[in-house]
Each structure stands twice: as C-alpha cells, then as structure tokens.
Design a protein around this motif. Structure first.
Motif, short mmCIF file in Angstrom:
data_model
loop_
_atom_site.label_atom_id
_atom_site.label_comp_id
_atom_site.label_asym_id
_atom_site.label_seq_id
_atom_site.Cartn_x
_atom_site.Cartn_y
_atom_site.Cartn_z
N LEU A 6 0.97 -1.41 0.10
CA LEU A 6 0.06 -0.05 0.15
C LEU A 6 0.77 1.39 0.06
N LYS A 7 2.06 1.28 0.72
CA LYS A 7 3.06 2.45 0.37
C LYS A 7 3.20 2.82 -0.69
N LEU A 8 3.45 1.83 -1.56
CA LEU A 8 3.68 2.16 -3.10
C LEU A 8 2.50 2.93 -3.65
N LEU A 9 1.25 2.51 -3.59
CA LEU A 9 0.04 3.11 -3.87
C LEU A 9 0.25 4.57 -3.47
N GLN A 10 0.39 4.79 -2.15
CA GLN A 10 0.39 6.03 -1.59
C GLN A 10 1.04 6.95 -2.21
N THR A 11 2.44 6.48 -2.38
CA THR A 11 3.51 7.46 -3.28
C THR A 11 3.04 7.75 -4.49
N PHE A 12 2.50 6.76 -5.15
CA PHE A 12 2.05 7.03 -6.51
C PHE A 12 0.94 8.04 -6.58
N LEU A 13 -0.03 8.10 -5.56
CA LEU A 13 -1.23 9.07 -5.55
C LEU A 13 -0.59 10.40 -5.21
N LEU A 14 0.73 10.59 -4.34
CA LEU A 14 1.17 11.64 -4.12
C LEU A 14 1.98 12.38 -5.39
N ALA A 15 2.52 11.54 -5.89
CA ALA A 15 3.41 11.91 -7.13
C ALA A 15 2.17 12.39 -8.35
N ALA A 16 1.18 11.45 -8.43
CA ALA A 16 0.20 12.06 -9.51
C ALA A 16 -0.40 13.22 -9.12
N GLU A 17 -0.85 13.38 -8.00
CA GLU A 17 -1.53 14.86 -7.45
C GLU A 17 -0.58 15.77 -7.78
N ASN A 18 0.71 15.84 -7.22
CA ASN A 18 1.69 16.92 -7.48
C ASN A 18 2.32 17.03 -8.84
N SER A 20 4.78 15.70 -9.70
CA SER A 20 6.24 15.69 -9.68
C SER A 20 6.66 14.84 -8.51
N PHE A 21 7.86 14.37 -8.60
CA PHE A 21 8.47 13.47 -7.65
C PHE A 21 9.02 14.12 -6.60
N ARG A 22 9.55 15.18 -7.06
CA ARG A 22 10.27 16.37 -5.92
C ARG A 22 9.01 16.56 -4.98
N ARG A 23 8.08 17.08 -5.20
CA ARG A 23 7.18 17.63 -4.46
C ARG A 23 6.42 16.45 -3.72
N ALA A 24 6.29 15.28 -4.20
CA ALA A 24 5.88 14.08 -3.71
C ALA A 24 6.83 13.75 -2.30
N ALA A 25 8.17 13.80 -2.59
CA ALA A 25 8.94 13.57 -1.64
C ALA A 25 9.01 14.50 -0.65
N GLU A 26 8.98 15.86 -0.89
CA GLU A 26 8.65 17.01 0.07
C GLU A 26 7.49 16.67 1.05
N GLU A 27 6.23 16.26 0.44
CA GLU A 27 5.14 16.06 1.30
C GLU A 27 5.31 14.85 2.09
N SER A 28 6.18 13.88 1.70
CA SER A 28 6.37 12.38 2.50
C SER A 28 7.49 12.38 3.40
N ASN A 29 8.35 13.42 3.28
CA ASN A 29 9.73 13.70 3.99
C ASN A 29 10.52 12.54 3.56
N ARG A 30 10.72 12.23 2.34
CA ARG A 30 11.70 11.58 1.70
C ARG A 30 12.45 12.00 0.62
N SER A 31 13.21 11.21 0.26
CA SER A 31 14.24 11.86 -0.89
C SER A 31 13.50 11.53 -2.27
N PRO A 32 13.64 12.40 -3.29
CA PRO A 32 13.22 12.37 -4.44
C PRO A 32 13.55 10.81 -5.11
N SER A 33 14.98 10.34 -5.00
CA SER A 33 15.20 9.30 -5.46
C SER A 33 14.60 7.92 -4.95
#
Length: 298
Positions: A6-18, A20-33
């Motif tokens: 489920l964590k992969l799906l949550q990350t996918f949603l963040l990236a799709a909504e934003n 941008s991988f970078r903004r998804a990383a900022e919202e989830s406190n993780r690195s873009p990589s």
C-alpha cells in the motif's frame, strides 16, 4: 502478480496529485530518489509505465490515469467509511441506543433504566420500541447496539443470548374464575377471548400450538399490545393470553394461571449483530438487564 504494498500506492497518489516526484518527496519527508524508486517498483509489479518523466514534470500515462482514478475513488470510499465510524463513535460517547420489544419496554424496562441512571448519571439511553423482525434491520444498520426481546429463528448474522424462559399465561376475570390452577389450550374455547393480533410473535406462537391440536380460537377482541390485553381482561371483557413478562403487578380483578402445554413458552434475551464491538456503557446496561431479567425467573 503478487500483492502490492500500500505504501507504493500512496507514493503513486502523491506523485500523481503533485505532478512531480520532488514535491511528492517533500510531502512524504523522503528523498526524490526514494520516491522515484518506489514508483519504478510499482511499475515493475504492474508491468506498465505510469508516468512520462521530464526534467520539469512527471505526467501520467493513459494507463497511469486509469490507475489514479481507481485508487482515488477507492481511497475516497475508505475515507467515507472512516468518517462514518468516527460519527458513530462520537454518538456513542455517553449514549446507548437500544431496541426493545414493546411488551418488555412497558413492563420491565423502566425499573432497569432507573437503576442505570442512578449508576451512570451522565448517560443517555435512546429506546426504540419495535417487534423483533424490525429490530434486526436496526441492528444491521448499527442504528441500535442491541435488542431486548424474544428469540427468532435462523439468526445467521446475529447472536441471541437467552436470559429468561417466558411462559404464556391466561388472565381470567375474577367473576368467571373457577379456581383453575392451569388451563389447557382447549379450555380457552369456554371463554370470551382477548388475543394479541397476528402482527405479534406471541399470537404466532398461540396459533401454531392451537393448530397442532386442531383447535380454532375465535377471539372477541384482538389488540397489538399485551398491556392493552391485560387491561381488557382486568375490566372483565374476557380471558387474555399474554407472555408472563407482560404481567407486572397483582390485580384483584383477575387471576393469572399458566397455559398447560410443554411448548407454551418462549426465550427472552438479548440479540446483537455478530462482530459488533460494544462500548462500556452498553456493556454495563446489558449486564444490568441480565441481572434484572434473571431475578424474574426466581
């Protein structure tokens, strides 16, 4: 395809909504990589590219758009369910919602609730008087937490806890009472009869027992409430047949005798929906009901 984290799906949603991988990383406190790696893992598990990657933006592919819409819809449904549970939990605070058979509500519930109020002054109890079949719908919809009343057959989705064996009793006006200690079903033919109507479980029981013996009862009065039937008998209008639990006080104008038949009784207790988790107030009220009804049997 193995089950997807489920964590992969949550990350996918963040990236799709934003977008941008970078903004998804900022919202989830993780690195873009780390975000990019999780999206790649998801794509490999599904076997389809979900994003068109550019230096400025991550745009959904047509397949990615389909997945996004499906997941967003599913998450919305989950949130709606969680909101409903939160609302139910808020309603439960200090409040108990129950359903009760009208006969019990009129004869026994008052004393039970008075004791409960003394023990828990801040409690609020909402009571719905209803016959058993209608109560099952209330239990399924979680409109009430439990039902107090007679047992029903085929309770697949419900649990019945028997507390009291409730015999059928005849109330005979004193002017026609002949000293009987009990009455056979056939004895009822001698009297003007007051019976509960065919909407009630008690009348169904009486009709089954008399039909099995080839007896046809012809009541002069049919009523919906056991308390009304007892009041009419007390007024001398005839003999009524009601469950024993409906007779709450001595009345010098009539005599109460049991119906002499091995099946002339029913179980009374608590019906709950399977798997339903009760809060402390409803548990305490159920305990009080158990104690009170068991005292009637002694």
């Amino acid at each position: 395809m193995s089950s997807i984290n489920l964590k992969l799906l949550q990350t996918f949603l963040l990236a799709a909504e934003n977008g941008s991988f970078r903004r998804a990383a900022e919202e989830s406190n993780r690195s873009p990589s780390a975000v990019s790696m999780q999206i790649r893992d998801l794509e490999e598990q599904i076997g389809i590219s979900l994003f068109i990657r550019t230096a400025q933006r991550a745009s959904l592919t047509p397949e990615g758009q389909v997945l996004f819409e499906e997941i967003a819809n599913a998450m919305s449904q989950v949130q709606t369910s969680l909101d409903r549970l939160t609302e139910i939990a808020a309603r439960r605070k200090g409040k108990v919602q129950i359903a009760c058979a009208p006969t019990l509500a009129a004869s026994r519930l008052g004393d039970i609730l008075a004791t409960f109020k003394l023990r828990y002054p801040r409690s609020v109890v909402e009571v719905i008087e209803t016959p058993p079949q209608a109560a099952l719908g209330l239990l399924q919809q979680q409109e009430v937490e439990f039902y107090i009343g007679p047992e029903l057959p085929n309770l697949t989705d419900f649990q019945f806890e028997s507390i009291l064996d409730d015999p059928l009793m005849a109330c005979i006006p004193t002017e026609i009472y002949g000293g009987e200690k009990k009455l056979l079903l056939s004895d009822l033919l001698r009297y003007p009869l007051i019976l509960l109507n065919r909407k009630t479980a008690v009348r169904g029981l009486v009709d089954r027992l008399t039909a099995a013996e080839g007896i046809e009862l012809k009541p002069q009065y049919e009523v919906e409430s056991a308390q009304t039937a007892v009041a009419l008998a007390s007024s001398g209008l005839g003999v009524c047949v009601v469950p024993g639990i409906a007779i709450s006080r001595n009345d010098e104008r009539m005599r109460v005798v049991p119906i002499d038949h091995r099946d002339a009784h029913r179980s009374v207790g608590i019906i709950t929906a399977r798997g339903y988790v009760h809060h402390s107030f409803s548990e305490q009220l159920m305990n009080l009901i158990r104690t009170n009804l068991r005292e009637l049997a002694h």
